[in-house]
Scaffold this motif. Structure first.
Motif, PDB file in Angstrom:
ATOM      1  N   ASP A  74       6.938  -3.671   8.363  1.00 55.13           N
ATOM      2  CA  ASP A  74       7.469  -2.873   7.261  1.00 55.13           C
ATOM      3  C   ASP A  74       6.557  -1.708   6.901  1.00 55.13           C
ATOM      4  OD1 ASP A  74       9.616  -4.680   7.061  1.00 55.13           O
ATOM      5  OD2 ASP A  74       8.471  -5.986   5.737  1.00 55.13           O
ATOM      6  N   VAL A  75       6.459  -0.760   7.819  1.00 51.58           N
ATOM      7  CA  VAL A  75       5.631   0.433   7.639  1.00 51.58           C
ATOM      8  C   VAL A  75       6.531   1.659   7.712  1.00 51.58           C
ATOM      9  CG1 VAL A  75       3.652   1.742   8.464  1.00 51.58           C
ATOM     10  CG2 VAL A  75       3.698  -0.754   8.745  1.00 51.58           C
ATOM     11  N   GLY A  81       9.744  -3.362  11.970  1.00 53.25           N
ATOM     12  CA  GLY A  81      10.174  -2.621  10.783  1.00 53.25           C
ATOM     13  C   GLY A  81       9.443  -1.319  10.565  1.00 53.25           C
ATOM     14  N   VAL A  82       9.076  -0.646  11.659  1.00 52.06           N
ATOM     15  CA  VAL A  82       8.415   0.656  11.536  1.00 52.06           C
ATOM     16  C   VAL A  82       9.485   1.741  11.431  1.00 52.06           C
ATOM     17  CG1 VAL A  82       6.831   2.295  12.606  1.00 52.06           C
ATOM     18  CG2 VAL A  82       6.463  -0.167  12.886  1.00 52.06           C
ATOM     19  N   GLN A  83       9.354   2.611  10.426  1.00 52.33           N
ATOM     20  CA  GLN A  83      10.312   3.702  10.258  1.00 52.33           C
ATOM     21  C   GLN A  83       9.604   5.045  10.290  1.00 52.33           C
ATOM     22  OE1 GLN A  83      13.280   3.317   7.086  1.00 52.33           O
ATOM     23  NE2 GLN A  83      12.707   1.163   6.832  1.00 52.33           N
ATOM     24  N   LEU A  94       3.931   2.312   2.578  1.00 52.27           N
ATOM     25  CA  LEU A  94       4.700   3.542   2.444  1.00 52.27           C
ATOM     26  C   LEU A  94       3.750   4.720   2.491  1.00 52.27           C
ATOM     27  CD1 LEU A  94       7.262   5.218   1.833  1.00 52.27           C
ATOM     28  CD2 LEU A  94       6.763   4.876  -0.611  1.00 52.27           C
ATOM     29  N   TYR A  95       3.949   5.584   3.494  1.00 52.58           N
ATOM     30  CA  TYR A  95       3.232   6.855   3.580  1.00 52.58           C
ATOM     31  C   TYR A  95       4.276   7.953   3.397  1.00 52.58           C
ATOM     32  CZ  TYR A  95      -0.314   3.950   5.912  1.00 52.58           C
ATOM     33  OH  TYR A  95      -1.233   2.976   6.226  1.00 52.58           O
ATOM     34  N   GLU A  96       4.180   8.722   2.312  1.00 57.87           N
ATOM     35  CA  GLU A  96       5.239   9.686   2.004  1.00 57.87           C
ATOM     36  C   GLU A  96       4.661  10.975   1.439  1.00 57.87           C
ATOM     37  OE1 GLU A  96       9.533   9.934  -0.360  1.00 57.87           O
ATOM     38  OE2 GLU A  96       8.207   8.235  -0.693  1.00 57.87           O
ATOM     39  N   VAL A 117       0.854  -1.185   0.000  1.00 58.98           N
ATOM     40  CA  VAL A 117       0.000   0.000   0.000  1.00 58.98           C
ATOM     41  C   VAL A 117       0.891   1.235   0.000  1.00 58.98           C
ATOM     42  CG1 VAL A 117      -1.731   1.319   1.280  1.00 58.98           C
ATOM     43  CG2 VAL A 117      -1.855  -1.188   1.230  1.00 58.98           C
ATOM     44  N   GLN A 118       0.642   2.155  -0.938  1.00 60.65           N
ATOM     45  CA  GLN A 118       1.397   3.400  -0.993  1.00 60.65           C
ATOM     46  C   GLN A 118       0.434   4.584  -0.984  1.00 60.65           C
ATOM     47  OE1 GLN A 118       4.223   3.517  -4.232  1.00 60.65           O
ATOM     48  NE2 GLN A 118       5.107   1.521  -3.721  1.00 60.65           N
ATOM     49  N   VAL A 119       0.649   5.485  -0.023  1.00 64.39           N
ATOM     50  CA  VAL A 119      -0.134   6.719   0.083  1.00 64.39           C
ATOM     51  C   VAL A 119       0.855   7.870  -0.038  1.00 64.39           C
ATOM     52  CG1 VAL A 119      -1.706   8.067   1.503  1.00 64.39           C
ATOM     53  CG2 VAL A 119      -1.795   5.554   1.589  1.00 64.39           C
TER      54      VAL A 119
END
Length: 413
Positions: free
Chosen positions: A347-348, A375-377, A310-312, A278-280
């Motif tokens: 992996d977030v 894996g939270v960044q 991926l939230y960017e 999922v990419q936002v």
């Protein structure tokens, strides 16, 4: 919903429904439809006005729209159903396939959903088992939800009777929805279930911020879904991503009012499938109760994974809780509080997110004791509390990962 078998492969020949500017391979796949052979002449008109529909906002246009669908579905090639300017009142519309043709619905008028709930079997406009569909135009799908919102008891009971969703896509492949407005749904505005290759582009979704359960777009058990350049302001989640969703791309969305962009709830039912990829990106979230949220039930019934998020490039404007992972979600106290989570969150990445929070708690990572988030960044997250008397803070429990480029008070992992 019963599964309907795939349509047999169509005869050779390619016809483009529409050529659009796209933002990803997913969008491109959704925008182009494959049709078999040259178009055939439909059994009757495809313009609902020619079939007798009156755009006076009072006359029942249900039979005319069903007839136009039948005429288009039984033809071949590309067929275009026309909803001309006017206000067309309807009850439930079950638009079923498989169809021999690729279908365009040109919406220039306004469809109005009757307030008589006996006129619906399940939902309002439900399109099932169709390949190659386009809905475009400048018209409106108006659920007239204010007529029945008082009958919604789902805020008080999870065993409530669900009001009709406005537009539902079930088992639809290669679909584009572009330019239209979804307004004041009785329940969800757009519900996407078991679909592949979907493009939602330049759509507007609107309902009052206090309207109950009026999610903007809900996605479940679907893959390769792109939502771009869309404006959503509703009474619940702007976008909600349910179990079984994969390859979801959300870009250039403006969200607010509402409850933000959510993944979940996950784990409520048995045999739910994973959510992944999922990419936002490039979105603005303003005046909402939540911002970016992943939520799963504390006593989850399913073992599943939520991974590769991926939230960017997100702007937060006066959002109550901008960043949330909640593995202890328990609405209406229906959970076993000591329940062990079975939903793994991995992996977030939250990257380049800035703006303001209207509560001190800008980041909340409330992960399960027995199954910590992995894996939270947090990378270059700069969110400031815009009130007085308190300082911006982060609250993190059982989250494993790293913080890069954050102020000390936000660097909680």
């Amino acid at each position: 919903m019963a599964f309907i078998s795939n349509v047999a492969v169509k005869a050779a020949g390619v016809a483009a429904l529409l050529v659009v500017a796209v933002v990803s391979p997913a969008a491109r796949a959704a925008a182009v439809a494959v049709a078999g052979g040259a178009p055939s002449v439909p059994a009757g008109p495809l313009d609902i006005a020619q079939l007798g529909a009156k755009g006076d906002g009072k006359s029942d246009s249900t039979p005319m729209i069903l007839k136009a669908w039948k005429n288009a579905c039984e033809a071949t090639g590309v067929q275009k159903i026309v909803i001309p300017p006017g206000n067309y009142l309807t009850g439930g519309l079950e638009l079923k396939g498989p169809c021999k043709s690729s279908i365009i619905i040109r919406l220039d008028g306004n469809l109005l959903g009757t307030g008589d709930l006996s006129a619906y079997q399940r939902n309002w406009i439900e399109i099932e088992n169709v390949e190659n569909l386009s809905i475009n135009g400048h018209g409106t799908i108006d659920g007239q939800g204010a007529l029945v919102w008082s009958k919604n008891q789902c805020q008080h009971s999870y065993n409530c009777k669900i009001l009709p969703n406005s537009l539902v896509l079930d088992f639809v492949t290669n679909v584009q929805i572009r330019g239209i407005t979804l307004l004041n749904s009785k329940f969800f505005h757009l519900n996407i279930f078991e679909c592949k290759n979907v493009l939602i582009d330049k759509v507007t979704v609107k309902a009052p911020g206090d309207s109950p359960n009026t999610d903007g777009i809900h996605i479940g058990d679907s893959s390769n879904v792109t939502i771009s350049s869309t404006t959503i302001g509703v009474g619940d989640d702007c976008i909600s991503i349910g179990p079984g969703s994969k390859m979801i791309r959300i870009h250039g969305v403006k969200c607010g009012p509402g409850h933000g962009i959510s993944v979940g709830s996950l784990g409520r039912y048995k045999d739910e499938k994973d959510v992944e990829d999922v990419q936002v990106t490039g979105c603005t979230i303003a005046g909402t109760t939540n911002g970016l949220r992943i939520k799963s039930y504390e006593d989850s019934k399913s073992s599943l994974k939520a991974s590769k998020f991926l939230y960017e490039g997100i702007t937060m404007d006066n959002v109550s809780y901008p960043i949330i992972i909640d593995q202890k979600y328990c609405p209406n106290n229906i959970c076993v509080k000591s329940g062990a989570s079975k939903v793994a969150v991995n992996d977030v990445v939250f990257k380049n997110i800035h703006g303001t929070s209207n509560t001190p708690e800008a980041i909340t990572l409330n992960c399960a004791n027995n199954l910590p988030c992995q894996g939270v960044q947090l990378v270059n997250v700069d969110i400031k509390y815009n009130g007085s008397g308190n300082k911006t803070m982060a609250v993190c429990k059982n989250a494993i990962g790293k913080s890069i480029g954050l102020a000390k008070e936000l660097a909680c992992i």
